[in-house]
Scaffold this motif. Structure first.
Motif, PDB file in Angstrom:
ATOM      1  N   ASP A 136      30.589  41.378  39.579  1.00 36.94           N
ATOM      2  CA  ASP A 136      31.829  42.128  39.767  1.00 36.94           C
ATOM      3  C   ASP A 136      32.991  41.177  39.485  1.00 36.94           C
ATOM      4  N   PRO A 138      35.626  41.019  36.468  1.00 36.25           N
ATOM      5  CA  PRO A 138      36.102  41.595  35.202  1.00 36.25           C
ATOM      6  C   PRO A 138      36.461  40.545  34.152  1.00 36.25           C
ATOM      7  N   ARG A 172      27.202  50.847  30.882  1.00 38.88           N
ATOM      8  CA  ARG A 172      27.291  51.403  32.236  1.00 38.88           C
ATOM      9  C   ARG A 172      26.090  52.248  32.679  1.00 38.88           C
ATOM     10  N   ARG A 176      22.454  49.110  37.335  1.00 35.47           N
ATOM     11  CA  ARG A 176      22.222  49.613  38.681  1.00 35.47           C
ATOM     12  C   ARG A 176      23.182  48.985  39.687  1.00 35.47           C
ATOM     13  N   MET A 177      23.537  47.721  39.493  1.00 38.83           N
ATOM     14  CA  MET A 177      24.297  47.018  40.521  1.00 38.83           C
ATOM     15  C   MET A 177      25.450  46.230  39.892  1.00 38.83           C
ATOM     16  N   HIS A 179      27.814  43.646  41.393  1.00 40.91           N
ATOM     17  CA  HIS A 179      28.080  42.905  42.621  1.00 40.91           C
ATOM     18  C   HIS A 179      27.910  41.416  42.344  1.00 40.91           C
ATOM     19  N   ASN A 314      41.727  45.182  35.067  1.00 42.27           N
ATOM     20  CA  ASN A 314      41.104  45.762  36.253  1.00 42.27           C
ATOM     21  C   ASN A 314      41.022  47.282  36.174  1.00 42.27           C
ATOM     22  N   ARG A 315      41.976  47.881  35.440  1.00 43.29           N
ATOM     23  CA  ARG A 315      41.911  49.332  35.242  1.00 43.29           C
ATOM     24  C   ARG A 315      40.703  49.670  34.377  1.00 43.29           C
ATOM     25  N   THR A 318      37.678  49.384  36.522  1.00 42.23           N
ATOM     26  CA  THR A 318      37.453  50.546  37.381  1.00 42.23           C
ATOM     27  C   THR A 318      36.812  51.672  36.583  1.00 42.23           C
ATOM     28  N   THR A 321      33.152  50.641  36.309  1.00 42.04           N
ATOM     29  CA  THR A 321      32.338  50.792  37.523  1.00 42.04           C
ATOM     30  C   THR A 321      32.138  52.255  37.872  1.00 42.04           C
ATOM     31  N   THR A 322      33.181  53.094  37.672  1.00 45.79           N
ATOM     32  CA  THR A 322      33.013  54.508  38.007  1.00 45.79           C
ATOM     33  C   THR A 322      32.350  55.278  36.874  1.00 45.79           C
TER      34      THR A 322
END
Lengths: 324, 303
Positions: A136, A138, A172, A176-177, A179, A314-315, A318, A321-322
């Motif tokens: 995690d 970026p 994406r 799975r993770m 982090h 960071n946008r 996001t 990640t989503t």
């Protein structure tokens, strides 16, 4: 090690651990942390120097400065021009950790020596079911993708960012993770089989897997397209209550035997040339810890980015990640 | 006696000052600071934002208010999407807590006093362990080669582990598990105080037990239900730890967005604006609800 420092100098050390650079940075920017020495990563340190968080080192109080590795000093200088504010503690790379047997079972020809293993959907889709994890982080992941695409990894060009986002979005569905610490355990116990992670963490997963004796075998690979070399740095906050003790501490950590003991313990390389002969051969000769010169030449720094670019980055992250 | 009465209001003021002072110090003052930062602009400095007030000349104090942060929240759909999703997740968790908590509280309140104390102790027992540790324990239970999957495989119910960790299912388990006591306790204290003769009266007047429950117990327990729901819902909206440890990384939660703004973007002003907006979204409807309820209560007392 801290006990030995206290024994030698009579200075007692209070020791705090931060779960991330972001948390440490936020504390430093708020000010009055009460810390005498902090250890941020160089890409964060670079910005913190600009914000006026640190005081310049008094090199007359650091007689062990001569032990430092010239090559590492030069690389660190990209973050801290003239090496005025910080001393390298440990360094490492951002690399691929993988489950040798599972990857081989899925495809014996999988390109484990290339970022294509993760960044080419043809390959990442094959490892989806056995589990992929990504840091995690970026700036690091996007930097690596830019290098994979043959672009400048520290580019702040928004078109380059868009190109990296396309690669991220194709990755994406197969991840799975996302982090920066849970993957160590998951890799070691076989829940995840390919990780984009930090070299020392992957080596830690490797030794945990060996200790567990469940037949999991983890390997580290520094991909041929090159990757990030990162540095954890000692620095002294401008408002440190005991700058004298801080210098004594950093100087102690620059002793060859101390630096060697640290590296032997955490399996990270250090920036102390005099410590190399004292290293455990298993650490010194591990290409995952001290990569050979041809790999070293392909490592690039992860420089601090501007506030505007960081927001765009960071946008993008996001959206990654989503997944939308 | 007369002297005592004269003393009474003074004592009362003293007692009521303490909570007000508390709210002032730990709610209003931080709120004003956050509000101040939300009107500022980020900068590479310590602290990382521009001051609102600065001396333009020796005699002129300039105030610079930056409304851009709030405009930014409206422009980018990320923010309202995460607000909505957080409210949805919190709402479902609250409902699940209520469905599980109500029968539990009811059973506790109606059991005999000696077992009641043991049950109460069991309900608060989880608080003796750190919250973080309990969420980590769920990772051990739900992961692919964790306890639940291994047990199901050993029993031959499933052949392959079910992916439970990093799903919404795991988040709801974590949320309901962590917040259930906050639902249970207010419900219990409400149900326990209920006058049981009312139920006898209802039975005498021809109510079947379930009718008595719907017509007597449920309406009387409404304050407990509301208190429990608010105690679960409000922290659940801002919940950050459970989704990040148990959930899918793609789950959009406002707590995570706030974290990203504050720690990753180093943009304290936008982070503060997100926090203020969240507070307004939550506090205003709750204040309205509270006022409506008070009005209804007064109405009820008059008739």
């Amino acid at each position: 090690m801290l006990e030995e420092f206290t024994k030698e100098t009579g200075i007692k050390v209070n020791y705090d651990v931060f779960d991330s650079n972001e948390v440490l940075q936020t504390k430093l920017l708020a000010g009055n942390t009460g810390y005498d020495v902090v250890v941020p990563s160089a890409s964060f340190l670079e910005l913190q120097i600009k914000a006026g968080v640190f005081q310049k080192l008094d090199k007359s109080k650091l007689p062990n400065w001569g032990n430092l590795d010239k090559g590492i000093l030069e690389r660190v200088g990209r973050h801290d021009p003239g090496n005025q504010y910080a001393v390298n503690h440990m360094w490492g790379t951002t690399a691929i950790g993988y489950n040798v047997k599972k990857v081989k079972a899925i495809d014996p020809n999988a390109p484990v020596d290339s970022w294509a293993l993760l960044l080419d959907p043809k390959w990442s889709s094959k490892f989806k079911s056995c589990g992929i994890s990504v840091l995690d982080a970026p700036d690091e992941v996007v930097g690596i993708i830019l290098a994979y695409l043959g672009k400048d990894p520290n580019s702040e060009n928004l078109d380059d960012l868009k190109a990296a986002e396309d690669v991220l979005m194709k990755l994406r569905p197969n991840v799975r993770m996302i982090h920066s610490s849970q993957y160590i355990d998951s890799l070691a116990n076989g829940d995840i089989c390919v990780s984009l992670g930090w070299s020392g963490d992957i080596l830690q997963a490797k030794s945990r897997a060996e200790e567990a004796k469940q037949g999991v075998e983890i390997a580290l690979s520094v991909p041929k397209e090159g990757t990030i070399i990162w540095f954890d740095m000692y620095a002294i906050p401008a408002d440190a209550p005991h700058p004298g003790n801080a210098h004594a501490f950093i100087n102690f950590m620059m002793k060859p035997e101390v630096a060697a003991a640290n590296s032997n313990f955490v399996h990270y390389a250090n920036g102390n040339a005099a410590s190399v002969p004292l290293l455990d051969p298993a650490v010194r000769n591990d290409p995952g810890v001290y990569p050979p010169p041809e790999v070293m030449n392909k490592l690039f720094p992860n420089l601090a980015r501007s506030a505007d670019y960081t927001r765009a980055l960071n946008r993008t992250w996001t959206r990654f990640t989503t997944g939308k | 006696m007369r002297r005592f009465k004269r003393l009474l209001p003074r004592g009362r003021t003293l007692v009521t000052t303490v909570p007000y002072l508390w709210l002032l110090l730990f709610f209003l003052v931080p709120f004003v600071i956050v509000l101040k930062i939300s009107f500022s602009q980020s900068a590479i400095a310590m602290p990382p934002y521009e001051p609102l007030l600065h001396w333009a000349s020796e005699k002129m104090l300039q105030v610079q208010l930056n409304l851009g942060n709030f405009a930014f929240l409206v422009e980018d759909n990320l923010y309202w999407k995460s607000y909505l999703n957080s409210i949805f997740v919190a709402g479902v968790s609250t409902l699940l807590c209520l469905l599980i908590g109500y029968p539990m509280a009811y059973a506790m309140a109606r059991s005999n006093p000696s077992t009641r104390n043991i049950l109460l102790l069991l309900a608060v027992l989880p608080f003796f362990t750190s919250f973080l540790l309990r969420v980590y324990a769920w990772i051990g239970l739900l992961k692919n080669n964790g306890l639940v999957n291994n047990a199901l495989m050993a029993m031959g119910v499933i052949d392959e582990p079910i992916q439970m960790l990093q799903t919404d299912f795991a988040v709801y388990i974590g949320m309901v598990y962590s917040y259930l006591p906050f639902m249970l306790l207010p419900l219990y204290s409400n149900l326990e105080k209920m006058d049981l003769t009312l139920l006898e009266a209802a039975a005498d007047l021809g109510c079947k037990p379930w009718q008595a429950f719907v017509k007597v117990t449920l309406p009387l327990s409404l304050p407990g239900v509301i208190a429990g729901c608010l105690l679960v819902f409000i922290p659940a909206v801002g919940e950050f730890v459970i989704p990040s440890l148990l959930g899918d990384p793609g789950m959009l939660m406002i707590g995570k967005v706030l974290w990203t703004e504050f720690f990753n973007n180093r943009d304290w002003p936008v982070a503060s604006a997100v926090a203020i907006a969240l507070l307004l979204f939550l506090v205003l409807p709750i204040m309205y609800l509270d006022r409506a309820q008070n009005a209804a209560n007064e109405e009820g007392e008059r008739t």
